[in-house]
Design a protein around this motif. Structure first.
Motif, PDB file in Angstrom:
ATOM      1  N   ASP A 197       0.830  -1.172  -0.085  1.00 38.04           N
ATOM      2  CA  ASP A 197      -0.226  -0.089   0.095  1.00 38.04           C
ATOM      3  C   ASP A 197       0.953   1.334   0.148  1.00 38.04           C
ATOM      4  O   ASP A 197       1.604   1.592   0.887  1.00 38.04           O
ATOM      5  N   VAL A 198       0.897   1.869  -1.108  1.00 41.71           N
ATOM      6  CA  VAL A 198       1.548   3.053  -1.224  1.00 41.71           C
ATOM      7  C   VAL A 198       1.424   4.315  -0.372  1.00 41.71           C
ATOM      8  O   VAL A 198       2.133   5.145  -0.167  1.00 41.71           O
ATOM      9  N   ASN A 199       0.123   4.358   0.014  1.00 43.85           N
ATOM     10  CA  ASN A 199      -0.369   5.395   0.722  1.00 43.85           C
ATOM     11  C   ASN A 199      -0.755   4.914   2.336  1.00 43.85           C
ATOM     12  O   ASN A 199      -1.656   5.790   2.808  1.00 43.85           O
ATOM     13  N   ALA A 200      -0.157   4.015   2.716  1.00 46.51           N
ATOM     14  CA  ALA A 200      -0.366   3.668   3.964  1.00 46.51           C
ATOM     15  C   ALA A 200      -0.062   4.866   5.027  1.00 46.51           C
ATOM     16  O   ALA A 200       1.302   5.329   4.676  1.00 46.51           O
ATOM     17  N   ILE A 201      -0.570   4.812   6.106  1.00 51.14           N
ATOM     18  CA  ILE A 201      -0.252   5.971   7.072  1.00 51.14           C
ATOM     19  C   ILE A 201       0.244   5.290   8.295  1.00 51.14           C
ATOM     20  O   ILE A 201      -0.668   4.643   8.996  1.00 51.14           O
ATOM     21  N   ASP A 202       1.204   5.579   8.875  1.00 49.98           N
ATOM     22  CA  ASP A 202       1.766   5.236   9.960  1.00 49.98           C
ATOM     23  C   ASP A 202       1.078   6.000  11.299  1.00 49.98           C
ATOM     24  O   ASP A 202       0.243   7.069  11.131  1.00 49.98           O
TER      25      ASP A 202
END
Length: 437
Positions: free
Chosen positions: A289-294
């Protein structure tokens, strides 16, 4: 395989720091032994262990820093103020541990034949731990053949397999597994042997453990998978290929590329932070997932931008390119001055990111954000960038943006297939030119 008749010898015997040594640190024997070990005098060490010890399982005290026994000890002021404490440490060992840890196979064989207990843990570890830790394959084999238990833990909770953490220990690891070591044995932190070797980029070990049934998606106490461990430690330019191979093997065996740790960081977050282009490309190829947010609100793109100034030797702009060409969301335009300030020493990173927007207003704040030293060092680029403060982007750029918007997150796959000159395809894929217009 170990003889079943020796199973009775596989019991664990632990002798901790409260055990009274047969040979105290101040004894003539220990002084002679330490001198021989320092000089790597194999013959002298063998003689001392075979003929001067009280018994084959003697306890030897190699060091003792009990500073409280020495009233003349000069203590650090921080200790006296109570801001830093000293721990009493005593190093106990045995003839078997010394022989195994230094690879003295003849001496080891002598001690084992005279009844030395291979499973006796003196101090923090036993002979098998010492042999594996130092990659002494022949010693490892001798100990296993004499009934050493590959599942016993050190005082730190590590099995012999956990101690096989260098490329040189591969044959030791094979022997341990042959003698029924538990490939999924966990430490108190839930670290498996697979975590250990993935973290070191030991792709041969990784493959070996997976063939012996290692759980590929096991999580440690931080909810980190072996794949996450590998991606988080692939920071050295010299070891990139090793980590790439290790990750390929893990993914082949079913590693989850979108697993997240207790801070919600995925393998892609970690690979991006290390500007590990090949790892990033591998993960994206397998649908990371290139747009995963931590939990800190950072995407993989934000991670590489944050570390770009410290990773110039790894060409961080390439990682930025790869993420954008796979559909990464861009930085909020209002935050661009922060990007300029932090990445001023990496102008290609700025160029790639800037060219991913249709039009973004260049302001006086941008000029103030770039330190003078970097402006002078990369003057042609920054002059071309700041010149856009009073002029629109070129028609060529606007066409690029329109094409990229059409292709969306498939830019990486579709643009290379377009029937056009190579230079135009590179332009569409945000290849930097060291100037903007």
């Amino acid at each position: 395989m170990a003889d079943n008749s020796k199973q009775g010898e596989r019991r664990e015997i632990r002798l901790g720091p409260d055990s009274f040594p047969d040979h105290p640190v101040g004894s003539k024997f220990v002084q002679d032994l330490k001198c021989a070990l320092e000089q790597q005098d194999r013959e002298r060490v063998n003689h001392l262990l075979q003929h001067r010890v009280k018994c084959v399982d003697a306890i030897i005290e190699l060091s003792n820093d009990d500073w409280m026994k020495d009233p003349s000890a000069q203590l650090d002021p921080l200790v006296l103020l109570g801001l830093w404490s000293l721990e009493y440490k005593q190093e106990l060992t045995s003839p078997l541990c010394i022989a195994a840890g230094h690879g003295y196979t003849d001496c080891l064989q002598y001690l084992l034949q005279r009844g030395a207990k291979p499973n006796m843990i003196v101090g923090t570890k036993n002979a098998l731990h010492a042999a594996c830790e130092n990659a002494h394959t022949d010693c490892t084999q001798q100990l296993l053949e004499h009934g050493a238990n590959p599942r016993l833990l050190t005082e730190d909770g590590l099995s012999a397999l956990h101690l096989c953490n260098t490329a040189q220990t591969f044959r030791c690891a094979k022997l341990l597994l042959k003698y029924r070591a538990d490939v999924n044995q966990l430490t108190e932190d839930l670290e498996s042997p697979l975590h250990v070797v993935a973290r070191q980029g030991l792709h041969n070990h990784v493959h070996l453990y997976l063939r012996y049934g290692a759980i590929v998606n096991t999580m440690n106490v931080h909810r980190e998978s072996p794949l996450g461990s590998a991606c988080g430690n692939a920071w050295s330019p010299e070891s990139q290929e090793d980590y790439l191979q290790a990750c390929k093997v893990l993914i082949t065996y079913g590693a989850n590329v979108n697993s997240v740790d207790d801070e919600n960081r995925s393998p892609l977050h970690k690979a991006s932070k290390n500007a590990s282009l090949q790892l990033v490309q591998l993960l994206l190829k397998h649908k990371a997932d290139v747009n995963a947010i931590d939990y800190n609100g950072c995407s993989p793109l934000a991670n590489v931008i944050q570390t770009a100034p410290f990773k110039e030797e790894l060409n961080p702009h390439r990682t930025v390119q790869a993420l954008l060409n796979h559909g990464s969301r861009r930085v909020w335009p209002a935050a661009f001055p922060k990007v300029l300030k932090s990445c001023a020493g990496s102008p290609r990173t700025i160029e790639v990111l800037f060219n991913s927007y249709q039009q973004i207003q260049v302001t006086e704040e941008w000029m103030e954000a770039v330190p003078e030293e970097f402006f002078q060092l990369h003057r042609p680029f920054y002059e071309s960038l700041f010149a856009l403060a009073c002029s629109p982007r070129s028609l060529q750029h606007l066409c690029r943006f329109a094409a990229r918007k059409l292709f969306g997150d498939q830019c990486h796959a579709l643009i290379p297939r377009l029937p056009m000159p190579k230079c135009l395809r590179a332009y569409l894929l945000l290849e930097p030119e060291d100037l903007v217009c």
